[in-house]
Structures are given as C-alpha cells and as structure tokens.
Design an enzyme around this catalytic site. Structure first.
Site, short mmCIF file in Angstrom:
data_model
loop_
_atom_site.label_atom_id
_atom_site.label_comp_id
_atom_site.label_asym_id
_atom_site.label_seq_id
_atom_site.Cartn_x
_atom_site.Cartn_y
_atom_site.Cartn_z
N GLY A 98 12.40 -41.76 20.49
CA GLY A 98 12.49 -42.44 21.44
C GLY A 98 11.07 -43.39 21.43
CE LYS A 105 19.02 -38.36 18.73
NZ LYS A 105 19.34 -38.82 19.94
#
Length: 296
Positions: free
Chosen positions: A114, A166
């Site tokens: 992030g 992922k």
C-alpha cells in the site's frame, strides 16, 4: 538498470521513488503531465535502453489491458512487461498470448504494501519463467523489504501465479480485517466495563498471538478517531476477494471466514453500517489510502 514505469498514482509514484533510492533509473509515464517524465508510451519506449523493461501499475481490467496492448506496439522483441497491478490472474494468460508472438516477455507481480511501501518495502509474489524473473531480480530486490529475500519475495510459479497468490493474500486480508472490526464493535459496546478500547488494541501489538501490521494500522486509526465517528461504515471491495471465492467454489474449497467478510461489505452498503464496518473502512484507508465516506 533503467526501467519504465506506467502509472504514477499512490502506489506507482512511491515505487518510482523507492526504485530511485536503490539506484534503479526510472522513467515514468502517467496521464497526468504534472507527474509524468515523458509525454506518451511511445516516448517512454524511446527513452529506455534495450532490452527494455516496463512495469505497469494502473487499475486492473480494461485500463491495464489497454496499456499492455499499446506497449505491445511500442516495444520490440526481447523487451519485457511486468504487470504489478491487482489484475485477475486469468488476464495474465491473455497478456501472454498477445505478447508471445511478438517476442515480448511477460511477468505478473502481486504487490502488497500500500501507501507504506516507500518506507517499508513491498511484499512481492511473481509469476513467469525462471530466466525472466532472474533478469528482473534487481528491480524486485529494490522494491522488497530489507532482510532475507524469501521473507518479502517469492517466485510463485509460471505466468498467472503471482496474481493468483496476491488474490488469495487479499482474501485472507478481508477476513482478518473483519475479525478486528467485530472485536472492536464488541469492546466499544461494552464500555460500562471496557474503559480504554484504543489502549486494549494498542496493548495487543506486542507479545500477543493476534499482533500484526493490520493491528498497528487499526491502532493508528483509533488514535485519530477513537470511535470512528467521522466515517461511515460503507466499505468497498476491489475485486480480489470475489475472485478468491470464485476459485474456492470452482475447487470445492470451503471459505466461510472469507465469504462472510465479503458479504459483510455488501451489507454495509445498504445503510450507514455498524462499528465493525467503520473499523474495516478505517483499515482500508490506513493501509491503502482507499477513500472513506464521511458519516452523515
């Protein structure tokens, strides 16, 4: 090494900065000329030494497909495209099918970290051939966290494997966030007994079996807004959790925790939401910079 980077938003811009800090020369392209180093994808290709490597960091779906197609017309045999966005693993097969006849190599990279990745590094899960992964390893080493490579990077398998890993990572993330949110709501409800909700979560950061980076981010959110009064409990999802469930159904793998966490997000959009979903919304904002809706 000198690479191209397409997409200079929250993640891409930080990745460009981290790569440069680790002596990787980066030429970036973005639709926003204020942050772009070049005016077009053609200019990007012209600026890179051969064999070129271009990392794509744009929203998944049609936007990524369009960028890969345009790059396929600007690059040459022996060049490489790395898709680092949150693409569905099946799109990797389409990209490989498009690029292979042209001799353009393709790698898929699941990226976690992030908006904190510039500071902490990015967890990387990649798919592709051994040869291509080894050639791009200086890039992966620059982006991953400091420490042993195997604790922040994995070559999962062939094309599609990185994005598949992922996808599952994000499905697990949904369930963890939901559990923290539900715990927050119970503690918040029992204020006649629990006098320090934020302090309780903060004390769990060391020594406990539920400590994690997501817990640390929840504490940051609580310190900014102890009862999450400023945000709505409306929680979006970016797709990976749904794809995880689709795969679970196709492979007959029970996923009650992950499925419940996704359905809870759907319920949150039918009203202002519970304290649980406010905590989940705050967590998404903390780790990914995802927008939250203000409380009415």
């Amino acid at each position: 090494m000198h690479i191209g980077l397409v997409g200079l938003g929250k993640m891409g811009n930080n990745m460009r900065a981290r790569l440069r800090e680790h002596d990787i020369e980066v030429t970036g392209y973005d639709n926003n000329p204020a942050v772009s180093d070049v005016a077009s994808l053609k200019d990007l290709a012209a600026a890179l030494p051969a064999p070129r490597i271009v990392w794509v960091m744009v929203p998944s779906g049609p936007i990524t497909a369009g960028v890969v197609k345009e790059l396929s017309e600007a690059l040459d045999e022996g060049d490489m495209i790395i898709d680092g966005g949150n693409s569905k693993f099946t799109s990797d097969f389409d990209n490989e099918k498009l690029l292979e006849p042209k001799g353009i190599k393709y790698v898929d990279a699941g990226v976690s970290g992030g908006v904190w990745g510039l500071q902490n590094g990015y967890g990387l899960m990649v798919g592709g051939s051994d040869e291509d992964i080894e050639y791009a390893m200086p890039i992966f080493d620059a982006l991953r966290p400091e420490g042993p490579r195997e604790e922040g990077f994995v070559h999962v398998g062939p094309t599609g494997a990185g994005h598949y890993a992922k996808m599952v990572h994000n499905g697990i993330e949904y369930a963890i966030m939901q559990a923290y949110g539900e715990g927050f709501e119970l503690l918040e409800t029992k204020k006649d007994l629990i006098k320090d909700v934020t302090g309780t979560f903060k004390a769990w950061q060391r020594g406990t079996v539920v400590r994690s980076w997501l817990l640390e981010l929840l504490v940051l959110g609580l310190e900014q807004d102890p009862s999450f009064e400023e945000i709505s409990g409306y929680v979006e999802d970016s797709g990976e959790g749904r794809w995880t469930l689709e795969e679970a159904i196709d492979n007959a793998v029970p996923m009650p925790a992950i499925s419940a966490s996704i359905f809870a997000r759907f319920v949150s959009r039918q009203g202002d939401g519970s304290p649980t979903m406010k905590a989940v919304a705050a967590l998404r904002n903390q780790f990914g910079g995802h927008a939250v809706k203000k409380a009415d």
